[in-house]
Design an enzyme around this catalytic site. Sequence first.
Site, PDB file in Angstrom:
ATOM      1  N   GLU A   1      45.060  23.418  35.327  1.00  0.00           N
ATOM      2  CA  GLU A   1      46.093  22.511  34.799  1.00  0.00           C
ATOM      3  C   GLU A   1      47.011  21.856  35.816  1.00  0.00           C
ATOM      4  OE1 GLU A   1      48.190  24.583  31.653  1.00  0.00           O
ATOM      5  OE2 GLU A   1      46.527  24.293  30.270  1.00  0.00           O
TER       6      GLU A   1
HETATM    7  C1  BMA Z   1      47.426  27.476  29.109  1.00  0.00           C
HETATM    8  C2  BMA Z   1      47.009  28.474  30.145  1.00  0.00           C
HETATM    9  C3  BMA Z   1      48.090  29.400  30.538  1.00  0.00           C
HETATM   10  C4  BMA Z   1      49.038  29.736  29.428  1.00  0.00           C
HETATM   11  C5  BMA Z   1      48.570  29.256  28.108  1.00  0.00           C
HETATM   12  C6  BMA Z   1      49.560  29.474  27.007  1.00  0.00           C
HETATM   13  O1  BMA Z   1      47.925  26.342  29.648  1.00  0.00           O
HETATM   14  O2  BMA Z   1      46.398  27.849  31.206  1.00  0.00           O
HETATM   15  O3  BMA Z   1      48.781  28.876  31.628  1.00  0.00           O
HETATM   16  O4  BMA Z   1      49.257  31.071  29.398  1.00  0.00           O
HETATM   17  O5  BMA Z   1      48.294  27.907  28.188  1.00  0.00           O
HETATM   18  O6  BMA Z   1      50.743  28.764  27.195  1.00  0.00           O
END
Ligand code: BMA
Length: 877
Positions: A482
Amino acid sequence: MSGRARLSCIAIAFGSSFIMLGCRASMPLPAHQNTAALGASQARISIPVEGYWQFRRTPVSGGQADARGAGADAWMPAVVPGCVHTDLLANGKIRDPFDGQNEKDQQWIDEQGWEYRTSFDVGPSALAREHVDLVWKGLDTYADVFLNGTRILSADNMFREWRVDAKSRLRQGENELVVRFRSPIKEVAAAYDGLGYTLPASNDQSTRMVSMFTRKAPYQYGWDWGPRFVTSGIWRPVLLEAWNDARIDDVQIVQNALTDERADLRVRVAVVASRPGRARVSIGLAGGASLGQVEAAVGAGRNVVEASVAIDHPERWWPNGLGKARLYTIDAALAMDGAAVDARSTRIGLRTLEVVHQRDADGKSFTIRVNGAPVFMKGANYIPSDSFPSRVSTERYRGLVQSAADANMNMLRVWGGGIYEDDRFYALCDELGILVWQDFMFACSMYPGDEAFIANVKEEAVENVRRLRNHPSLALWSGNNEIEAAWKKWGWQVKFQLSDEAQDKIWGAYKRVFHELLPKVVADEDPGRFYTRSSPSANDDDIAPDTIGFGDMHYWGVWHAEQPYSKYSENVSRFMSEYGFQSFPELATVASYARPEDWRIDSPVMLAHQRHPRGNQLIRTYMERDFRTPKDFPSFLYASQVLQATIIQYAAEAHRRRWPYNAGSLYWQLDDCWPVASWSGIDYFGRWKALHYHAKRFFAPTLVSVVEEEGALRTYVVSDRREAAAGRLVQRVVDFDGRELWRTEAEVRIEPNTSKVYATVAPGDALAGGDLHRSVFVAELFEGARSVGRTLHYFVPTKDLDLPDPEVSLEVVERSAKGATLRVASRKLAREVRLTTSSDGRFSDDYFDMLPGDVFAVEWRGAAEAHFEATSIRDTY
Ligand code: BMA
């Protein structure tokens, strides 16, 4: 070394007998590795240095520790591999980090320096070897290693391995090994202060966010499902390796061509030689035929000796659900100038795999083809299964990967905020047909771009790519989690007040690592394996990540943006690599960290185990939309799991219905690293939540999915199978007492590897004047007499259903050593029947709806004498 409790000892295996080298105390022999089969006196010897370690806190935490340890704490026994937190716990110096709010009182640990030591005896025959190396499979993180008082290594990356030729520092008899860890927080304070701008890290739970400066598991600094324990320690094995002439450093097996007749393999053996000589590499199938031999002149240092070999009539490795995950073990034996010196076994699988990521009419695809055919990826995101990864046992790894396979998954994503997983994890994925989407370990943060950092990352990447590239489970590499999306869409530039100059530097560093360095490492070290810059990413500078139609997508509108979960069917891209919804673990798990007086979701203890700032509120908001307020705390825990399972099932079905436009559905997240409220489907203790039982059904090879689209009820059948099937699709509406209001039957041919609508009806026609609140639409597919998929569709949300007392009865038909067989019957409609027991174990199915008159046989694997109960949603009223 004074005050030493015990000595460790080393034994070296020659052929079938051990020779003790100056062991001075009576204690069990350490297990020998790899060498027994060689049976020759020149063979490499590899011995774990695991017993009898001690540790203590050192007075100096940043910079060099005082070598004499002035002012340090007393030595205490330690476990290697391990870490400071688990050692402090074992010595009674801290309370269980996962219990209550203990985490808060343990934050001092990351600001200290820690010292580990052991001593071992070495005899003359080991020292007679040309080389005696100390091999560190993992040091976490800033560590200086001293052998007999001399520093032999300075380590600065948790994800790297370190090998030091220690021979010149070893002496016959007793040797002392000391490892000094500096505080990972204090170590980088100067870099943080001196940077002149802030590097964002969205999950680092400190006001001074320094995690990105250190190559160390990001999640240990805290996450929105994880505690903050920035530990230190010798987290992976330490070995003493003695060798003569040459050793095998690495074996890479490249599949050049694969047909039904033949697999052509290139075996590339990296040979590290003491001096020029003639190397002979013999390749064979384990327990079977020789595949060939090659001789080559090698120089001093690292050489690659290559051999081309073939396997006739190869059997393919298939992902879970499509066939057997057939594995072959290739043995490589090395002789130098006629003497056998080393050998290594490598397990591979023969399959082709491509990631088709190409422009098309809908945008840019992201489809995985295995053995020539496109395969829909079903699975979840994997996080480290413990805050302290050194204590994850083989059994725990097996439990998780087996659970993934049992739920019909064929892919796990090893997410970039954790660790490059242990070899045992990938071996299990190989065996169980679970493909791995492998992130490099970077997540939700921007990173420094100085030369030392880049060089360190390069070494880390090369080592881990080499370590993992032979696994047939390894499907693709992904640069990070991300970060591209965060930089382009999360407003960090404004939030962190980054000047244009700072932004240029930060994005420049990003591009260097993820657009240049890592793809080059993959191209050089693992040619042919797909690399994506980030997850999500369109791998296109002009197209923002998460643009629908272009590549993989993390869709979080449901949950973070509170959108109704029906939005999942609109937000489908080419591969759904993340989406998720939280739930609470079951009461037994809550009871491991909270006492009964804390059993309110907003008690301080429960809040310490809910790391998403809006987590409880979001669960409540969504629960109110669909469910009645549960009557008490245990009912709330159960309802939260049903809510999560309902929502994720809706999403996964939406994703599968869009095959082949969409080619994957990996929900967030498979597992937990401690007991907590989170997005997981399996809790820290390995207990399946409602979600995991639902996943087993919504990821089944044949899925019957009913959805209201354009005012009609459409019944889809999604088949992942490779053959067409003849079936009978039965659709009915029944009321909650069992009266059938409407029924159609049709003979259908289910096309292989497709998603298709097989029937459409207007809801009003199907309901046939029945009561919306007391009726359910049922679609079921039969092959012969066997039901291969059934789905229930309600006309109103659960809270508006007029649920009767279902009169579920439960009978133990048989008990055996493995568990029991249960007969579960329902007289009226039952929502989300939950079987509970007095002990841990697993049901073949749980959290299921029952139609009036249903009788299910459920297998229980666990204690035979367990006592069982069944409850359902109506019991929460
Ligand atoms: C996503 C994951 C984590 C996170 C999850 C919940 O973006 O990549 O970084 O724990 O969401 O927020």
